[in-house]
Design an enzyme around this catalytic site. Sequence first.
Site, mmCIF file in Angstrom:
data_model
loop_
_atom_site.group_PDB
_atom_site.id
_atom_site.type_symbol
_atom_site.label_atom_id
_atom_site.label_comp_id
_atom_site.label_asym_id
_atom_site.label_seq_id
_atom_site.Cartn_x
_atom_site.Cartn_y
_atom_site.Cartn_z
ATOM 1 C CG ASP A 47 -2.223 -0.098 1.166
ATOM 2 O OD1 ASP A 47 -2.680 -1.160 0.729
ATOM 3 O OD2 ASP A 47 -2.889 0.894 1.503
ATOM 4 C CE LYS A 69 -8.358 0.780 -2.971
ATOM 5 N NZ LYS A 69 -9.201 0.833 -4.177
ATOM 6 C CG MET A 181 -9.237 7.859 5.380
ATOM 7 S SD MET A 181 -10.102 6.462 4.658
ATOM 8 C CE MET A 181 -10.813 5.690 6.118
HETATM 9 N N1 SAH Z 1 -5.563 0.603 8.202
HETATM 10 C C1 SAH Z 1 -5.028 1.908 8.580
HETATM 11 C C2 SAH Z 1 -5.932 3.032 8.168
HETATM 12 C C3 SAH Z 1 -6.095 3.186 6.673
HETATM 13 S S1 SAH Z 1 -7.126 4.526 6.245
HETATM 14 C C4 SAH Z 1 -4.779 1.911 10.088
HETATM 15 O O1 SAH Z 1 -5.211 0.995 10.800
HETATM 16 O O2 SAH Z 1 -4.120 2.838 10.560
HETATM 17 C C5 SAH Z 1 -5.939 5.785 5.937
HETATM 18 C C6 SAH Z 1 -6.015 6.851 7.008
HETATM 19 O O3 SAH Z 1 -5.283 6.429 8.158
HETATM 20 C C7 SAH Z 1 -5.378 8.159 6.625
HETATM 21 O O4 SAH Z 1 -6.240 8.957 5.854
HETATM 22 C C8 SAH Z 1 -5.144 8.768 7.988
HETATM 23 O O5 SAH Z 1 -6.339 9.265 8.530
HETATM 24 C C9 SAH Z 1 -4.739 7.548 8.797
HETATM 25 N N2 SAH Z 1 -3.273 7.389 8.895
HETATM 26 C C10 SAH Z 1 -2.568 6.323 8.490
HETATM 27 N N3 SAH Z 1 -1.262 6.483 8.798
HETATM 28 C C11 SAH Z 1 -1.159 7.680 9.412
HETATM 29 C C12 SAH Z 1 -0.076 8.411 9.986
HETATM 30 N N4 SAH Z 1 1.177 7.935 9.985
HETATM 31 N N5 SAH Z 1 -0.341 9.609 10.543
HETATM 32 C C13 SAH Z 1 -1.582 10.095 10.572
HETATM 33 N N6 SAH Z 1 -2.645 9.454 10.051
HETATM 34 C C14 SAH Z 1 -2.434 8.253 9.486
#
Ligand code: SAH
Length: 247
Positions: A47, A69, A181
Amino acid sequence: MNATQISGSKEPVKGKAWLIGAGPGDVELLTLKAIRALRQVDVALIDDLVNREVLQFLRDGARVLEVGKRGGCRSTPQAFIEKQMIRFARQGLTVARIKGGDPFVFGRGGEELQALQTAGIEVEVVSGITAGIGVPAALGIPVTHRDFSHGVTLVTGHTRSNERPNWHALAHSGTTLVIYMGINALATIAEGLQAAGMPAGTPVAVVQDGTLPSQRSVVTTLDAVVDATAQARIESPAIIVVGAVAR
Ligand code: SAH
């Protein structure tokens, strides 16, 4: 028929699929299990939110396919990703989908698990530290500090166009809200929560690239969050934490 047979076929599938959570960013937040899984992989579908440093744990010769994605960006359709994984597993290969955070928290891991299992492929899921917990922690924000909240609600700010979040339920939940998001809908979120009765002065933290060297954050209040986030030039991917624990 056991789980390792193709439905409608007598042929057992020799390959295997992993759904691996890579954590929020910092490669040291990978689990030992994720590293062990990565060492076994023939093909990795990665990803775009995942820190490329995780690729150091693949064995020499493993193939890497980029399958972004991210909302708004060019991305590989979900159905195509699932088909690819099934195809590789049917060739007898070990295939892994490496996802940011946890595969089952806003990660479409559930859809992939179903598609793979329906195709008779053995799947193993490796949970990861989800951004909504790991990113606030990196800033010292304890999402369920018992003096301030009854729990934590993980919610997406990116709903399908005709679905509206239940602002009233969210504003009165008594829990910390962790919004994934949500950056593009930040104004709608801030308005929706205030219109539903959440106080304007409610603390809010917004964190981009949490746990990475590029991390940026701002701590503000609900009525000021749109301006403060723009001023701090915070963009996606970012987590929004709403509640007294963010102070
Ligand atoms: N499966 C992932 C989430 C995927 S959706 C999880 O469990 O974390 C993608 C969203 O995750 C982004 O839009 C943001 O809101 C958040 N996100 C993922 N990594 C991040 C990071 N390092 N810092 C801040 N937000 C993050």
